[in-house]
Design an enzyme around this catalytic site. Structure first.
Site, PDB file in Angstrom:
ATOM      1  N   GLU A  76       0.887  -1.169   0.000  1.00  0.00           N
ATOM      2  CA  GLU A  76       0.000   0.000   0.000  1.00  0.00           C
ATOM      3  C   GLU A  76       0.920   1.213   0.000  1.00  0.00           C
ATOM      4  O   GLU A  76       1.458   1.594   1.039  1.00  0.00           O
ATOM      5  CB  GLU A  76      -0.904   0.005   1.243  1.00  0.00           C
ATOM      6  CG  GLU A  76      -1.869  -1.170   1.329  1.00  0.00           C
ATOM      7  CD  GLU A  76      -3.116  -0.998   0.467  1.00  0.00           C
ATOM      8  OE1 GLU A  76      -3.255   0.053  -0.194  1.00  0.00           O
ATOM      9  OE2 GLU A  76      -3.940  -1.917   0.445  1.00  0.00           O
ATOM     10  N   CYS A 113      -2.140   9.575   2.344  1.00  0.00           N
ATOM     11  CA  CYS A 113      -1.652   8.926   1.110  1.00  0.00           C
ATOM     12  C   CYS A 113      -2.522   9.263  -0.104  1.00  0.00           C
ATOM     13  O   CYS A 113      -2.028   9.305  -1.222  1.00  0.00           O
ATOM     14  CB  CYS A 113      -1.573   7.417   1.303  1.00  0.00           C
ATOM     15  SG  CYS A 113      -3.140   6.674   1.787  1.00  0.00           S
TER      16      CYS A 113
HETATM   17  P1  NAD Z   1       8.190   4.814   4.971  1.00  0.00           P
HETATM   18  O1  NAD Z   1       8.206   3.974   3.753  1.00  0.00           O
HETATM   19  O2  NAD Z   1       9.337   5.704   5.228  1.00  0.00           O
HETATM   20  O3  NAD Z   1       8.055   3.894   6.276  1.00  0.00           O
HETATM   21  C1  NAD Z   1       7.033   2.931   6.430  1.00  0.00           C
HETATM   22  C2  NAD Z   1       7.508   1.853   7.368  1.00  0.00           C
HETATM   23  O4  NAD Z   1       8.643   1.219   6.797  1.00  0.00           O
HETATM   24  C3  NAD Z   1       7.923   2.338   8.743  1.00  0.00           C
HETATM   25  O5  NAD Z   1       7.453   1.433   9.715  1.00  0.00           O
HETATM   26  C4  NAD Z   1       9.451   2.335   8.684  1.00  0.00           C
HETATM   27  O6  NAD Z   1      10.050   2.037   9.914  1.00  0.00           O
HETATM   28  C5  NAD Z   1       9.727   1.226   7.705  1.00  0.00           C
HETATM   29  N1  NAD Z   1      10.973   1.462   6.950  1.00  0.00           N
HETATM   30  C6  NAD Z   1      11.524   2.645   6.634  1.00  0.00           C
HETATM   31  N2  NAD Z   1      12.645   2.458   5.914  1.00  0.00           N
HETATM   32  C7  NAD Z   1      12.798   1.137   5.772  1.00  0.00           C
HETATM   33  C8  NAD Z   1      13.770   0.306   5.129  1.00  0.00           C
HETATM   34  N3  NAD Z   1      14.816   0.842   4.506  1.00  0.00           N
HETATM   35  N4  NAD Z   1      13.612  -1.036   5.182  1.00  0.00           N
HETATM   36  C9  NAD Z   1      12.554  -1.578   5.796  1.00  0.00           C
HETATM   37  N5  NAD Z   1      11.607  -0.848   6.435  1.00  0.00           N
HETATM   38  C10 NAD Z   1      11.716   0.489   6.419  1.00  0.00           C
HETATM   39  O7  NAD Z   1       6.812   5.612   4.926  1.00  0.00           O
HETATM   40  P2  NAD Z   1       6.288   6.697   5.953  1.00  0.00           P
HETATM   41  O8  NAD Z   1       7.096   7.942   5.814  1.00  0.00           O
HETATM   42  O9  NAD Z   1       6.119   6.107   7.298  1.00  0.00           O
HETATM   43  O10 NAD Z   1       4.810   6.955   5.376  1.00  0.00           O
HETATM   44  C11 NAD Z   1       4.555   7.826   4.330  1.00  0.00           C
HETATM   45  C12 NAD Z   1       4.357   7.093   3.034  1.00  0.00           C
HETATM   46  O11 NAD Z   1       3.394   6.063   3.182  1.00  0.00           O
HETATM   47  C13 NAD Z   1       3.795   7.986   1.944  1.00  0.00           C
HETATM   48  O12 NAD Z   1       4.431   7.701   0.729  1.00  0.00           O
HETATM   49  C14 NAD Z   1       2.330   7.613   1.883  1.00  0.00           C
HETATM   50  O13 NAD Z   1       1.703   7.873   0.653  1.00  0.00           O
HETATM   51  C15 NAD Z   1       2.414   6.150   2.162  1.00  0.00           C
HETATM   52  N6  NAD Z   1       1.129   5.666   2.668  1.00  0.00           N
HETATM   53  C16 NAD Z   1       0.384   4.838   1.881  1.00  0.00           C
HETATM   54  C17 NAD Z   1      -0.857   4.415   2.316  1.00  0.00           C
HETATM   55  C18 NAD Z   1      -1.728   3.503   1.503  1.00  0.00           C
HETATM   56  O14 NAD Z   1      -2.687   2.978   2.044  1.00  0.00           O
HETATM   57  N7  NAD Z   1      -1.448   3.299   0.233  1.00  0.00           N
HETATM   58  C19 NAD Z   1      -1.329   4.846   3.550  1.00  0.00           C
HETATM   59  C20 NAD Z   1      -0.525   5.697   4.301  1.00  0.00           C
HETATM   60  C21 NAD Z   1       0.705   6.103   3.866  1.00  0.00           C
END
Ligand code: NAD
Length: 458
Positions: free
Chosen positions: A211, A245
């Protein structure tokens, strides 16, 4: 002392092998226990969401806590129906056989969640995973730490770690979790990290749901009631201060509508978040999650303005943790703000001359998570929906398609793969297994060798 993640994973696996897939009754009990526990800690959840993101109780209730109550109630109501094997038709070659599609739990699943709707986006997939009979390891975001702590409290109160385990920590914990051979990984977060997750899943051939995010465009047609459209877009953009998002990311509008749109947008924002004296009402406007994220938004604007963009309007209320709503004009498509998901209350306005030009603008970019279209013309609506791919679409409104559990929610390619919510979430966490019950009156022998005397059957 904390057990190593590998041990917890193996315990879940051993436990699942020993006990097998939980019955519908047990799953419903788990969901009820989860709901009771959330209710018990409800006030603390509201406080945590206020501490992490400055969400008002109303916004937190509607978009996070009550959203989850309805998702649990929906699952409890429909679960007995969902788990039933579904009939499939027979064909001529298996006329007397019975065919069924059955739903098996995937097994041991990993859920990784983001910070922007930290409660909803951790609990929502968990509800689907439990409905489908899985064991779960779950990692909330390190940025929304108050909410993550309360999630940990809820999950350790409601579940034994052999069925649901919550691991707090940063990307190092995610990386360690991604080493394990999960049966399914459900990741919500950025497109970049989604790629990392997919690569890690490939090592074990774990199935994945991603997602992700992206730039969700709003296409405004000539025949639109601009005042209503601007009001809806302003609400959707200001929700969680743009850290959504499916927030409207940028506007595509015809030049002769632009000034009116700016006027109506400003008026709507003033009504939503400013008092008559012009001061920002912090009760109705979330904060930006960290100073790092806040400074990125300032940089996006500086960068765009250096390349020729102009601030068409900016509200009051920039502070150490808030970013005032901002409209941008003349934004070059190659500027960072038009390349990255904005994830804040900045709305670039791009003007177009013909509908085909606007469609091409969207088609030339990664497929968005949501497509918004404002138009009263069925012909135009059909034309746009037919020619533009997106995870979901909402006509004459924004965001609200996410609230219907009868609809799948998810992206496509760059904005994600797979879907969540209601039955679609249950299916995501289930393996749809084809089962054939052969009859004693089968014609199978007709296809056995030797083939030499069978060519006349063709
Ligand atoms: P992110 O990808 O930075 O982090 C998400 C999760 O992944 C966190 O728990 C983080 O600890 C983990 N993570 C971060 N880097 C990682 C790595 N290198 N390896 C493994 N895990 C890692 O995202 P964010 O900043 O927390 O959230 C914002 C993003 O999420 C935006 O792009 C938004 O559009 C998206 N989002 C999508 C939805 C959806 O339903 N499609 C909903 C909410 C947010």
């Amino acid at each position: 002392m904390q057990q190593p993640l590998e041990t917890i994973f193996q315990n879940q696996k051993a436990n699942y092998k020993a006990v097998g897939a939980p019955s519908a009754d047990i799953r419903i009990q788990q969901l009820k226990r989860l709901k009771d526990c959330i209710q018990k800690y409800e006030l603390l959840i509201f406080q945590a969401l206020a501490d992490d993101l400055g969400k008002s109780k109303f916004e937190a209730a509607v978009t996070e806590v009550y959203f989850i109550y309805s998702e649990i109630d929906f699952a409890i109501k429909h679960l007995r129906q969902w788990v039933l094997p579904k009939r499939a038709k027979s064909t001529l070659s298996s006329l007397f056989a019975k065919h069924r599609i059955t739903y098996q739990p995937k097994g041991i699943c990993l859920i990784i969640a983001p910070w922007n709707y930290p409660f909803q986006l951790t609990m929502g997939p968990l509800i689907s995973a439990l409905s489908a009979g899985n064991r779960v390891m779950i990692k909330p975001s390190e940025y929304s730490i108050h909410t993550s702590n309360i999630i940990l409290k809820i999950l350790t109160t409601a579940f034994d770690p052999s069925s649901v385990y919550c691991a707090l920590g940063n990307q190092d914990i995610s990386t360690a979790l991604l080493e394990l051979p999960f049966d399914h990984i459900f990741f919500t977060g950025s497109t970049q990290v989604g790629q990392i997750v997919m690569r890690a899943a490939a090592k074990h051939l774990s199935s994945v749901t991603l997602e992700l995010g992206g730039k969700s465009p709003v296409l405004i047609g000539q025949d639109t009631d601009l005042q209503k459209a601007a009001e809806k877009i302003a609400w959707g953009k200001l929700l969680n201060a743009g850290q959504t998002c499916i927030a409207p990311d940028y506007i595509l509008i015809q030049k002769d509508q632009e000034a009116q749109f700016i006027h109506y947008f400003q008026t709507a924002v003033a009504h939503f978040i400013y008092s008559p004296s012009g001061a920002m009402n912090r009760d109705s406007y979330a904060k930006i999650i960290t100073p790092k994220h806040l400074s990125r938004l300032h940089q996006l604007i500086d960068d765009a303005c250096t390349q020729g963009a102009r601030i068409a309007w900016k509200g009051a209320g920039d502070s150490a943790d808030t970013f005032a709503p901002t409209l941008l004009q003349n934004v070059p498509p190659e500027s960072r703000i038009m390349q990255e998901e904005i994830f804040g209350p900045i709305l670039p306005i791009i003007t177009y001359d013909t509908l085909e030009e606007a469609i091409k603008f969207i088609q030339d970019r990664p497929k968005p998570l949501a497509l918004y279209l404002f138009s009263n013309s069925i012909k135009m609506t059909d034309h746009v929906l037919k020619n533009v791919s997106s995870g979901g679409a909402c006509v004459n409104d924004v965001i609200l398609h996410v609230s219907n559990p009868h609809l799948p929610f998810g992206g496509v390619n760059q904005s994600g793969t797979g879907s969540s919510h209601g039955y679609f979430g249950f299916k995501t966490f289930s393996h749809e297994r084809a089962v054939m019950y052969q009859s004693n009156f089968a014609f199978s022998k007709l296809i056995y060798p030797p083939y030499s005397d069978k060519s006349s059957l063709l």
